[in-house]
Write a protein that holds these residues in place. Structure first.
Motif, PDB file in Angstrom:
ATOM      1  N   GLY A 236       0.824  -1.208   0.000  1.00 43.79           N
ATOM      2  CA  GLY A 236       0.000   0.000   0.000  1.00 43.79           C
ATOM      3  C   GLY A 236       0.852   1.249   0.000  1.00 43.79           C
ATOM      4  N   GLN A 237       1.926   1.224   0.790  1.00 48.69           N
ATOM      5  CA  GLN A 237       2.847   2.356   0.827  1.00 48.69           C
ATOM      6  C   GLN A 237       3.465   2.608  -0.550  1.00 48.69           C
TER       7      GLN A 237
ATOM      8  N   TRP B 144      -7.553   6.205  -6.034  1.00 53.31           N
ATOM      9  CA  TRP B 144      -7.449   5.259  -4.923  1.00 53.31           C
ATOM     10  C   TRP B 144      -7.671   3.826  -5.360  1.00 53.31           C
TER      11      TRP B 144
ATOM     12  N   LYS C 209       0.190   7.625   6.053  1.00 51.11           N
ATOM     13  CA  LYS C 209       0.592   6.726   4.977  1.00 51.11           C
ATOM     14  C   LYS C 209       1.997   7.006   4.442  1.00 51.11           C
ATOM     15  N   THR C 210       2.896   7.356   5.324  1.00 53.51           N
ATOM     16  CA  THR C 210       4.291   7.529   4.937  1.00 53.51           C
ATOM     17  C   THR C 210       5.178   6.739   5.893  1.00 53.51           C
TER      18      THR C 210
ATOM     19  N   LYS D  17      -4.571   2.536  -7.074  1.00 51.22           N
ATOM     20  CA  LYS D  17      -3.551   2.198  -6.082  1.00 51.22           C
ATOM     21  C   LYS D  17      -3.865   0.867  -5.404  1.00 51.22           C
TER      22      LYS D  17
ATOM     23  N   GLN E 239      -6.444   2.175   1.525  1.00 53.97           N
ATOM     24  CA  GLN E 239      -6.579   3.477   0.863  1.00 53.97           C
ATOM     25  C   GLN E 239      -7.608   4.371   1.552  1.00 53.97           C
TER      26      GLN E 239
ATOM     27  N   ARG F 280       0.437   8.412  -8.835  1.00 55.31           N
ATOM     28  CA  ARG F 280      -0.644   9.395  -8.862  1.00 55.31           C
ATOM     29  C   ARG F 280      -1.957   8.771  -9.312  1.00 55.31           C
TER      30      ARG F 280
ATOM     31  N   SER G 226       2.316   1.730  -3.526  1.00 56.32           N
ATOM     32  CA  SER G 226       1.319   2.201  -4.492  1.00 56.32           C
ATOM     33  C   SER G 226       1.011   3.679  -4.307  1.00 56.32           C
ATOM     34  N   ASN G 227       1.215   4.184  -3.094  1.00 48.95           N
ATOM     35  CA  ASN G 227       0.934   5.594  -2.830  1.00 48.95           C
ATOM     36  C   ASN G 227       1.969   6.542  -3.431  1.00 48.95           C
ATOM     37  N   TYR G 228       3.083   5.995  -3.931  1.00 46.21           N
ATOM     38  CA  TYR G 228       4.047   6.833  -4.625  1.00 46.21           C
ATOM     39  C   TYR G 228       3.551   7.217  -6.022  1.00 46.21           C
TER      40      TYR G 228
END
Length: 226
Positions: free
Chosen positions: A132-133, A142, A203-204, A145, A197, A139, A135-137
């Motif tokens: 998940g982390q 949701w 989420k970092t 991701k 999500q 754009r 995929s958050n890189y």
């Protein structure tokens, strides 16, 4: 009488060494997985290193969540839900053959409850959280991701499966991995990725991508040599 040092005095020292935390954690991850790789493949004592698998998994999670910056109620709820869903999915799978297919767990992953190692729930949490982390890189929206995170989990699982059978993590009926395993993984993982999500958690986590990459490198390397 001289003044007693106070907490703020230590702040510059903490800041100075904080920059070493990530490289140190990465080094520990790499060393432990490298030792495990050597032990399983070249030491001549693979059974001994199989017994260390729970310790390796616990160490990896300890390092990963040490980099979590916000331990709040939302994260604790998220962790509990992912752990429970992952664990009970495996319980259903082991006892009914639904979701994933017919398989049984060996002894390498430690203490079991209802024939499923307790660490499996922690493993689901680690995989959902790290992918998940990553995929958050991107754009992506949701849902994009969530799909990407799910696919990253499936890629890793593809390389884990033959390693798991070779080293007594778990074993599939008939000695081959059924398509139902990947379908079941996709369904459960996608639901948990969507939850990730939508969950109001921080989420970092700087270590998360490296945890996934070390795991992928570890299992891919053994996969190639089997």
């Amino acid at each position: 009488m001289p003044d007693t040092p106070t907490a703020p005095t230590l702040a510059p020292v903490a800041t100075k060494y904080k920059k070493y935390a990530l490289p140190l954690a990465m080094a520990i991850l790499f060393i432990f997985h490298a030792v495990g790789f050597w032990g399983l493949m070249f030491s001549g004592r693979p059974a001994y290193f199989q017994e260390l698998t729970p310790m390796n998994l616990l160490l990896t999670n300890t390092l990963l969540f040490a980099f979590l910056r916000r331990w709040d109620a939302a994260f604790i709820l998220f962790a509990a839900v992912v752990f429970a869903v992952g664990f009970f999915s495996e319980v259903v799978g082991v006892h009914t053959g639904l979701l994933f297919g017919n398989y049984t767990y060996g002894a390498a992953l430690g203490t079991k409850l209802w024939d499923v190692p307790l660490l499996i729930g922690l493993n689901w949490l680690m995989l959902v959280y790290t992918t998940g982390q990553i995929s958050n890189y991107t754009r992506l929206p949701w849902w994009g991701k969530a799909i990407l995170g799910t696919m990253l989990m499936l890629v890793l699982d593809y390389f884990i499966e033959p390693v798991a059978m070779a080293f007594d993590f778990w074993d599939w009926q008939g000695g081959h991995v059924p398509l139902s395993n990947y379908i079941g993984w996709f369904v459960v993982a996608l639901a948990l990725q969507a939850y990730y999500q939508w969950a109001p958690i921080y989420k970092t986590n700087r270590l998360a991508p490296y945890v996934y990459l070390v795991q992928l490198l570890f299992f891919l390397s053994i996969f190639i040599l089997l």
